[in-house]
Write an enzyme that holds these catalytic residues in place. Structure first.
Site, mmCIF file in Angstrom:
data_model
loop_
_atom_site.group_PDB
_atom_site.id
_atom_site.type_symbol
_atom_site.label_atom_id
_atom_site.label_comp_id
_atom_site.label_asym_id
_atom_site.label_seq_id
_atom_site.Cartn_x
_atom_site.Cartn_y
_atom_site.Cartn_z
ATOM 1 N N ASP A 32 -7.951 15.519 -36.780
ATOM 2 C CA ASP A 32 -8.105 14.833 -35.498
ATOM 3 C C ASP A 32 -6.785 14.720 -34.744
ATOM 4 O OD1 ASP A 32 -10.805 14.502 -35.742
ATOM 5 O OD2 ASP A 32 -10.609 12.628 -36.878
ATOM 6 N N ASP A 33 -5.691 15.060 -35.412
ATOM 7 C CA ASP A 33 -4.393 14.977 -34.748
ATOM 8 C C ASP A 33 -4.278 16.112 -33.731
ATOM 9 O OD1 ASP A 33 -3.981 13.025 -36.524
ATOM 10 O OD2 ASP A 33 -2.381 14.006 -37.663
#
Lengths: 355, 269
Positions: free
Chosen positions: B41-42
């Site tokens: 998700d980064d």
């Protein structure tokens, strides 16, 4: 084509620094898992001159220069020395000579000697041992002593080994059914090392391998580019050239010696050894180095130098980048004697050209 | 650095164009339970991947390949190890088995090298309010506008540089100048090949219509910093949505400084 009549007349002393971040600059195959070579007493990383010369030979090969000692495999077969030699000497066919005739035999010897050195840039620099029994080799000396010699390099500080991790290369190398299998999965690297090399170009030895001024000038960009281009793979990634400096003397058989040892890390401007992680964590102390150059300024014909823009120096209480280095060397030996090397503009002039 | 994954098809299958979400899922599953597992998700992820190629209908036993790129060797090593342990490689309805893994290390070349980088997957270029205003593009605020040819080339150049700068900030040493610090654009030439719209599942149950473009970029490596930037683009992909497989690029032509394009002539005379 290299001008073989133009052999080197001046002796040169080379100092070459490069650094390694999370890399294994020189593994030790005897250590089981190819651990980085580290001096057990001083905890300095060690890089052999053989490793450095491998980079230089690979770069010479990439640049289209003939290289005798190659690391070439085809279909898993390492070339034998005899095959390499034959490859170098394709232009001289023994069948064209009557080797029972003394004069023609002498001519054959001269031709292969000239052709071999002409086609083998690495032998002109580093020499070679001709331990092969072959029509050609019988007419060449047993070995050529290289006029360019590097001492094994060591880091300028103690180093730490990284935590182990399984490198991609190791993972792949150990897949079943792969010929290159058998390595440990463990991969060992040092966290940071600024490696210091010392080299010498001997003008007397140059005659025996026909080392030319162009060859020596090539070294000024070759070392830099070899570290840039030959270290992109596997555990060698993360290495960058930081300083190359060649002092050319104009007095026969004279050189200061051990110039590399006059460079050290500046205590005030550098982090403690165990905290060094990249080039920004340190500065190179120039005081002793500049003093020695200054003392020998009458014997110095020129200093050719290039430094990484991010390497910091300290001299006489001042700190700064490459400009500080160039300026202080100019003060020591005279501005006329200092030439900054423009690596990428200059190297084109020393590339091999077609006849 | 790249990981070349060789695949063998386990069954006949239709090559689905909407594979992105599924392929991303399979790759991140290989990182589950590792230190990288939570990073998907980064942004930027620093992970880019090609299509499964060649692109064609799949018959059982077919050999296909996939390239995964990242500036972090350790991440790829972790993925390689996982794929070695668990070679089942299903991408939606396309079942494969991993048959081989190999490292690939592309490099644009040293300063002076000329070359062409081509997109292997579509590039997503999103223009948000501030940029739209700067380029005089009308649109509803709040959601991005996908670049289209009528917006001109300038937004592309700026968006690619700014996007690479974010990746640089995450993955490159902080003392190395960023792409936006150097005052030069990444590429010398921008040749648009095509634009097209693609319905894409960005996360389970959410499908959006992406507009992507394909390009050929000419480059001449100016210096070491530029070389790093171009190599970073090869490692991370360009533009947005790399995590879904967009913006993956390859070097397709390269002329080193010692080689001349003018056969038989000395270009350096």
């Amino acid at each position: 084509m290299t001008d073989t009549t133009d052999t080197v007349e001046n002796r040169s002393e080379i100092v070459f620094l490069y650094d390694a971040v999370d890399a294994n600059p020189n593994g030790n195959p005897l250590s089981g898992s190819n651990r980085p070579r580290i001096d057990p007493q001083t905890q300095q990383a060690i890089v052999t001159d053989v490793r450095l010369k491998r980079y230089l030979r690979d770069q010479l090969d990439d640049d289209g220069h003939g290289v005798y000692i190659r690391n070439v495999q085809e279909e898993g077969e390492q070339f034998t020395r005899a095959q390499l030699l034959e490859d170098r000497l394709k232009a001289v066919d023994p069948d064209d000579y009557d080797l029972d005739d003394e004069e023609e035999s002498e001519q054959f010897r001269d031709d292969i000697f000239g052709e071999f050195l002409e086609e083998s840039a690495d032998v002109r620099y580093f020499g070679a041992t001709m331990s092969v029994d072959d029509t050609y080799a019988k007419h060449l000396p047993d070995h050529f002593t290289g006029p360019v010699q590097f001492s094994p390099g060591k880091s300028m500080h103690t180093v730490n080994e990284n935590e182990e991790y399984d490198s991609l290369t190791s993972v792949i190398a150990t897949q079943e059914g792969k010929e290159q299998g058998g390595f440990d999965l463990d991969d060992h690297r040092i966290q940071y090392g600024l490696i210091r090399f010392h080299g010498l170009v001997d003008e007397h030895g140059a005659e025996s391998t026909k080392l030319t001024d162009t060859d020596v000038r090539r070294l000024d960009t070759l070392c830099w580019r070899a570290l840039k281009n030959q270290t992109i793979s596997r555990s060698k990634v993360g290495q960058e050239p930081r300083l190359y400096l060649r002092v050319e003397y104009d007095e026969e058989s004279y050189h200061l010696g051990g110039l590399d040892k006059d460079l050290s890390l500046d205590d005030g401007a550098s982090k403690p050894d165990e905290e060094l992680r990249n080039v920004r964590d340190l500065a190179v102390d120039l005081d002793a180095f500049i003093d020695r150059l200054e003392g020998a300024s009458d014997q110095i014909a020129r200093v050719r130098v290039v430094a990484s823009d991010v390497l910091q120096f300290a001299h006489d209480g001042k700190e700064g980048g490459p400009e500080l280095l160039y300026g202080t060397i100019e003060e020591a030996v005279g501005s006329d004697a200092v030439e900054e090397i423009d690596v990428y503009d200059e190297y084109l002039e020393t590339l091999a050209t077609e006849e | 650095m790249r990981l070349l994954i060789s695949l063998e098809a386990d069954a006949d299958a239709e090559y689905k164009t909407s594979y992105h979400h599924k392929l991303r899922g399979r790759l991140w599953r290989a990182l589950d339970g590792t230190e990288y597992g939570a990073e998907h998700d980064d942004a930027p992820t620093g992970l880019a991947f090609s299509n499964i190629f060649p692109w064609d209908e799949i018959a059982e036993g077919d050999e296909r390949s996939l390239l995964v790129a990242s500036p972090r060797e350790e991440l790829l090593a972790t993925m390689a190890e996982s794929l070695k342990r668990n070679p089942e490689f299903n991408v939606g309805d396309m079942p494969f088995t991993v048959t081989d893994l190999a490292p690939v290390e592309p490099d644009v070349g040293e300063p002076g090298t000329r070359g062409v980088i081509e997109t292997a997957t579509g590039v997503v270029i999103r223009l948000y309010d501030e940029r739209r205003e700067a380029y005089g593009i009308d649109s509803e605020s709040g959601s991005p506008t996908y670049w289209q040819p009528e917006h001109g080339l300038e937004p592309v150049r700026d968006a690619l540089d700014a996007n690479l700068a974010r990746k640089h900030d995450r993955f490159a040493p902080d003392y190395v100048p960023s792409p936006t610090d150097v005052g030069e654009t990444l590429f010398d030439g921008y040749e648009l090949l095509k634009t097209y719209a693609l319905p894409t599942t960005v996360t389970t149950g959410v499908e959006i219509q992406l507009v992507v473009s394909k390009w050929r970029f000419d480059y001449r490596v100016r210096d070491d910093t530029h070389r790093r930037h171009l190599n970073l683009a090869l490692d991370t992909g360009i533009g947005g949505r790399n995590g879904l497989g967009f913006g993956f690029v390859n070097i397709v032509e390269r002329t080193r400084p010692g080689e001349t394009e003018l056969e038989g002539l000395d270009a350096f005379a």
